[in-house]
Structures are given as C-alpha cells and as structure tokens.
Design a protein around this motif. Structure first.
Motif, mmCIF file in Angstrom:
data_model
loop_
_atom_site.group_PDB
_atom_site.id
_atom_site.type_symbol
_atom_site.label_atom_id
_atom_site.label_comp_id
_atom_site.label_asym_id
_atom_site.label_seq_id
_atom_site.Cartn_x
_atom_site.Cartn_y
_atom_site.Cartn_z
ATOM 1 N N LEU A 86 -6.207 3.331 -4.320
ATOM 2 C CA LEU A 86 -7.642 3.573 -4.392
ATOM 3 C C LEU A 86 -8.291 2.883 -5.582
ATOM 4 N N GLY A 87 -7.758 1.749 -5.972
ATOM 5 C CA GLY A 87 -8.272 1.030 -7.115
ATOM 6 C C GLY A 87 -9.705 0.567 -6.926
ATOM 7 N N PHE A 88 -10.476 0.607 -8.014
ATOM 8 C CA PHE A 88 -11.881 0.216 -7.997
ATOM 9 C C PHE A 88 -12.227 -0.329 -9.371
ATOM 10 N N VAL A 89 -12.816 -1.510 -9.399
ATOM 11 C CA VAL A 89 -13.169 -2.143 -10.669
ATOM 12 C C VAL A 89 -14.646 -1.972 -10.963
ATOM 13 N N TRP A 90 -14.946 -1.522 -12.160
ATOM 14 C CA TRP A 90 -16.319 -1.389 -12.601
ATOM 15 C C TRP A 90 -16.380 -1.684 -14.082
ATOM 16 N N ARG A 91 -17.312 -2.555 -14.459
ATOM 17 C CA ARG A 91 -17.489 -2.972 -15.838
ATOM 18 C C ARG A 91 -16.197 -3.546 -16.415
ATOM 19 N N GLY A 92 -15.451 -4.235 -15.584
ATOM 20 C CA GLY A 92 -14.235 -4.887 -16.012
ATOM 21 C C GLY A 92 -13.031 -3.987 -16.168
ATOM 22 N N VAL A 93 -13.175 -2.734 -15.786
ATOM 23 C CA VAL A 93 -12.082 -1.782 -15.915
ATOM 24 C C VAL A 93 -11.540 -1.432 -14.541
ATOM 25 N N TYR A 94 -10.238 -1.438 -14.422
ATOM 26 C CA TYR A 94 -9.604 -1.086 -13.165
ATOM 27 C C TYR A 94 -9.298 0.409 -13.163
ATOM 28 N N PHE A 95 -10.005 1.139 -12.335
ATOM 29 C CA PHE A 95 -9.793 2.575 -12.192
ATOM 30 C C PHE A 95 -8.899 2.819 -10.981
ATOM 31 N N GLY A 96 -7.775 3.452 -11.224
ATOM 32 C CA GLY A 96 -6.810 3.631 -10.159
ATOM 33 C C GLY A 96 -6.476 5.057 -9.789
ATOM 34 N N TYR A 97 -6.866 6.006 -10.630
ATOM 35 C CA TYR A 97 -6.574 7.409 -10.361
ATOM 36 C C TYR A 97 -7.871 8.182 -10.247
ATOM 37 N N TRP A 98 -7.939 9.022 -9.221
ATOM 38 C CA TRP A 98 -9.178 9.716 -8.895
ATOM 39 C C TRP A 98 -8.979 11.188 -8.628
ATOM 40 N N GLY A 99 -10.001 11.956 -8.964
ATOM 41 C CA GLY A 99 -10.018 13.349 -8.578
ATOM 42 C C GLY A 99 -10.559 13.457 -7.168
ATOM 43 N N ARG A 100 -10.602 14.661 -6.650
ATOM 44 C CA ARG A 100 -11.079 14.879 -5.294
ATOM 45 C C ARG A 100 -12.584 15.050 -5.201
ATOM 46 N N GLY A 101 -13.239 15.170 -6.328
ATOM 47 C CA GLY A 101 -14.689 15.209 -6.361
ATOM 48 C C GLY A 101 -15.289 16.595 -6.474
ATOM 49 N N THR A 102 -16.517 16.626 -6.964
ATOM 50 C CA THR A 102 -17.299 17.850 -7.019
ATOM 51 C C THR A 102 -18.722 17.506 -6.589
ATOM 52 N N GLN A 103 -19.275 18.317 -5.722
ATOM 53 C CA GLN A 103 -20.577 18.019 -5.135
ATOM 54 C C GLN A 103 -21.717 18.420 -6.056
ATOM 55 N N VAL A 104 -22.673 17.522 -6.205
ATOM 56 C CA VAL A 104 -23.896 17.789 -6.950
ATOM 57 C C VAL A 104 -25.065 17.607 -5.999
ATOM 58 N N THR A 105 -25.870 18.635 -5.870
ATOM 59 C CA THR A 105 -27.029 18.582 -4.997
ATOM 60 C C THR A 105 -28.276 18.927 -5.799
ATOM 61 N N VAL A 106 -29.247 18.032 -5.789
ATOM 62 C CA VAL A 106 -30.486 18.227 -6.530
ATOM 63 C C VAL A 106 -31.638 18.303 -5.541
ATOM 64 N N SER A 107 -32.330 19.414 -5.536
ATOM 65 C CA SER A 107 -33.444 19.607 -4.619
ATOM 66 C C SER A 107 -34.771 19.341 -5.319
ATOM 67 N N SER A 108 -35.741 18.903 -4.552
ATOM 68 C CA SER A 108 -37.052 18.597 -5.099
ATOM 69 C C SER A 108 -37.959 19.811 -5.079
#
Length: 127
Positions: free
Chosen positions: A105-127
C-alpha cells in the motif's frame, strides 16, 4: 509487525474541532516520518500533513493554519489537531508511517514513501 491505530474521529459542526490520535507499535517510531492522509468518497487520496523525525512539518495548502500535526515519541503516538473544520474536510483519515522498503500500500507524498497504514477514522463535518 508494524501497526497503526487511529482514533478520535467523529461528527462535528462546521467551525468545530477534533483531535485525531494514531498509536504506533512494532517499530522504532521516532526514526521515521509520519503522516496523515484523507480520502473522501469518489476522490483521490490526499496528503494532509507530514512530520519528520526532527519535528519538521509540511501541510497541504487547504489545511494550513487550521490543522497541526505533532507527535509524542515517548508514547509512540501521532496527533492531528483539527480546528475550524469545514464540510470539505469530511473524509476517512488515515495515519501512515514512512517505510524503508516497498509495501503493498505504498504511497509517495512530498518525497516520502509511506508504506504502513492504519485502518482509518471517520471525520464528518456538517454545515
């Protein structure tokens, strides 16, 4: 094995705040860059913020001045303080760790290779 577990997501009204946490284990946390990413339905994954082992930070333009990334090396925990939240911030937020080796699941951003990920947490912003 490297494990990253996010927490702190939830629902908040526009203008509100949330603080996300990411607990890391299985590796020397302080030796690697860490980052927060987000992905909304139908949109591409977006880098949000990065912090390197020296404490230097980088933010995507849309969150500058509103979000702050930080870390507590003693606790192996990464944080993302989110203030002045907007509906456009609604997404699944993931923490990630720099990897020295290629991962599935590698992903490069700002020249950094990110290879380990969490499962995520949902953020919901209502207007």
């Amino acid at each position: 094995q490297v494990q990253l577990v996010e927490s702190g997501g939830g629902s908040v009204q526009s203008g509100g705040s949330l603080r996300l946490s990411c607990a890391a284990s299985g590796y020397t946390y302080s030796s690697y860059s860490m980052g927060w990413f987000r992905q909304a339905p139908g949109k591409e994954r977006e880098g949000v913020a990065v912090i390197d082992s020296d404490g230097n930070t980088i933010y995507t333009d849309s969150v500058k001045g509103r979000f702050t990334i930080s870390q507590d090396n003693a606790k192996n925990t990464l944080y993302l303080q989110m203030n002045s939240l907007k509906p456009e911030d609604t997404a699944m937020y993931y923490c990630a760790s720099e990897a020295k080796q290629r991962t599935l699941l590698g992903f490069v951003w700002r020249g950094v290779y990110f290879g380990y990920w969490g499962r995520g947490t949902q953020v919901t912003v209502s207007s």
